[in-house]
Design a protein around this motif. Structure first.
Motif, short mmCIF file in Angstrom:
data_model
loop_
_atom_site.label_atom_id
_atom_site.label_comp_id
_atom_site.label_asym_id
_atom_site.label_seq_id
_atom_site.Cartn_x
_atom_site.Cartn_y
_atom_site.Cartn_z
N TRP A 6 37.36 47.93 45.25
CA TRP A 6 38.20 47.36 46.27
C TRP A 6 39.87 47.42 45.86
O TRP A 6 40.82 47.34 46.60
CB TRP A 6 37.94 45.75 46.69
N ALA A 7 39.71 47.60 44.36
CA ALA A 7 41.06 47.29 43.75
C ALA A 7 41.67 48.55 43.69
O ALA A 7 43.01 48.91 43.17
CB ALA A 7 41.28 46.38 42.44
N ARG A 61 41.67 43.21 49.41
CA ARG A 61 42.73 43.80 49.25
C ARG A 61 43.94 42.95 50.33
O ARG A 61 45.06 42.78 49.79
CB ARG A 61 42.79 45.29 49.87
N ASN A 62 43.59 42.38 51.43
CA ASN A 62 44.62 41.60 52.05
C ASN A 62 45.06 40.56 51.23
O ASN A 62 46.01 40.02 51.39
CB ASN A 62 43.90 41.04 53.42
N ILE A 63 43.78 39.79 50.60
CA ILE A 63 44.28 38.56 49.66
C ILE A 63 44.97 38.97 48.59
O ILE A 63 46.02 38.29 48.18
CB ILE A 63 42.83 37.96 49.33
N ALA A 64 44.94 40.33 48.02
CA ALA A 64 45.67 40.73 46.76
C ALA A 64 46.94 40.64 47.35
O ALA A 64 47.94 40.38 46.65
CB ALA A 64 45.12 41.91 46.38
N PRO A 124 47.60 44.93 37.19
CA PRO A 124 47.60 45.17 35.90
C PRO A 124 46.38 44.47 35.27
O PRO A 124 45.53 43.67 36.09
CB PRO A 124 48.73 44.16 35.40
N ARG A 125 45.82 44.86 34.01
CA ARG A 125 44.51 44.27 33.66
C ARG A 125 44.93 43.05 32.97
O ARG A 125 45.70 42.82 32.14
CB ARG A 125 44.28 45.20 32.66
#
Ligand code: SF4
Ligand code: SF4
Lengths: 321, 104
Positions: free
Chosen positions: A33-34, A110-113, A40-41
């Motif tokens: 999804w990311a 992805r929306n939440i991110a 960043p990790r």
């Protein structure tokens, strides 16, 4: 005849012990999804998915298989199934997941991110190091299996120097914030739901929502975490008009989702009653838990009702997506 | 380790529930979504716990695993009993002593 509880729980517990998750996820399914988001990790603040959204396509596939098992002789085979599952990962073979469902779940993450970015927070992601939260085995009273797993989850946060985890669903938020501190020693992680992060931020909508909307509060958020104000504040800030169903806030009514796998017929009846209440309030319904969403979306088929994840209208409004 | 006797198991049930102050009023059952599906939750189960009725509880495993852990009962209980926590405890009890999914 309901499904045989012991073998079903046995399979979940064995999977968590042997494979790190109730339904093992490939790296691609856990972190895909990311892709393209350039998160960043690691870092002091991370977005912690707890894998619930990523597990939903497998759970949906398994549930529809089990639904056909209910009331059938085949469900006696579950005991044998558990023994086989210890050697071969049976759960991933039990139902073919729907690609569309996975795409929807990944887009929700992805929306939440994007929403957390819109809140002005700098955060990272643990990618393949991230572990499932263990919420499901906790609920089923598999306490020592859960405690063993919780220690592993806590160690991942400690090893990566994570101080704050931003969570994406109610079950993960609740176990991490309210259960882990009681069973993992020196667990000091600060846990905040993305809805709390966004509601407390000065984020302003770029596109107003012209919408009458009914909120399906999650039992776990509302009664377990007292998270009631934030979804309302955010939708109102976005311009939506809230239409409350009869049972709302701390008095919300369960959608039946938690027993969908073990007792599908009961879950369906409970869901239908909840949908009646929601439909009487508004045509558009938002929910904020992947389990509620799976159950409500399934139950709403054939009804004049639109069920969406709250992150979708919020992302349209706050991120212009 | 030898498996606990029935009396020890009963004591385990009592030790857990005696901390709660259930007055048997039935408010929880009035709000619970499960009785509408003919599932006896939760007052009935709590009463059996208080009485240490191990066999009766085992016969109701189906009801115990049907609980949604939705906490609506807890929200309305006048005595502040942590009902879902009792249910979760009973699941653990069954997982240990009946399903043998975890160590006794
Ligand atoms: S509402 Fe509370 S006090 Fe009343 S029967 Fe239920 S658990 Fe007992
Ligand atoms: S937590 Fe369980 S017993 Fe209580 S209201 Fe919900 S389903 Fe009923």
């Amino acid at each position: 005849m309901p499904l045989p509880t012991a073998p079903v729980l046995g399979i979940l517990a064995d999977n968590l012990r042997l494979r790190g998750s109730v339904m093992p996820l490939s790296r691609k399914k856990a972190t895909g999804w990311a892709d393209g988001l350039d998160l960043p990790r690691g870092g002091k603040t991370v977005l912690y998915t707890g894998h619930l959204y990523q597990l939903m396509p497998s759970i949906a596939a398994l549930t529809s298989k089990l639904e056909r098992f209910e009331d059938s002789l085949l469900n006696r085979a579950m005991g044998i199934g558990r023994a086989v599952n210890r050697k071969i990962n049976l759960s991933s073979l039990m139902g073919r997941e729907d690609r569309k469902v996975r795409e929807v779940c990944e887009e929700r993450l992805r929306n939440i991110a994007r929403l957390v970015k819109a809140a002005g927070v700098n955060y990272g992601y643990l990618y393949e190091e991230e572990l499932y939260s263990g919420a499901l085995v906790y609920d089923q009273g598999l306490d020592s299996t859960f405690a063993e797993h919780a220690a592993k989850v806590a160690e991942v946060f400690r090893r990566n120097g994570v101080e704050t985890a931003i969570t994406v669903d109610p079950h993960t938020t609740h176990v991490l914030r309210s259960i882990f501190p009681g069973i993992v020693s020196d667990f000091t992680l600060k846990v905040r739901s993305y809805l709390e992060v966004l509601a407390d931020s000065p984020a302003v909508p770029v596109r107003p929502l012209d919408l009458d909307v009914a909120i399906h509060d999650s039992c776990v958020y509302a009664r377990g975490e007292n998270l009631v104000r934030e979804p309302r504040a955010l939708l109102e800030r976005a311009g939506a008009r809230i239409r409350e169903p009869e049972s709302h806030g701390r008095k919300t009514l369960c959608c039946g989702g938690p027993i969908e796998s073990l007792f599908p017929a009961r879950a369906k009846a409970i869901c239908a009653r909840r949908l009646d209440e929601l439909a009487a309030a508004a045509h558009h319904v938002v929910a904020m838990c992947p389990i509620c969403l799976m159950n409500l979306e399934h139950g709403a088929e054939g009804r004049d009702l639109t069920v969406r994840d709250i992150c979708e209208p919020l992302a349209e409004s706050f991120c212009g997506e | 380790m030898t498996a606990p006797t029935m009396i020890e198991q009963r004591d385990e049930l009592l030790a857990f529930t005696n901390n709660g102050g259930c007055i048997n009023c039935g408010t929880c059952t009035a709000v619970c979504p499960l009785p509408k599906e003919n599932v006896m939750l939760p007052r009935h189960i709590l009463r059996l716990m208080h009485l240490g009725q191990r066999e009766e509880l085992i016969a109701r495993a189906d009801a115990i695993f049907s609980c949604l852990l939705c906490r609506l009962c807890e929200e309305t209980c006048p005595a502040g009993v942590s009902i879902p926590e009792c249910v979760r405890y009973l699941r653990g009890f069954m997982n240990r002593h009946l399903h043998h999914l975890e160590k006794e």
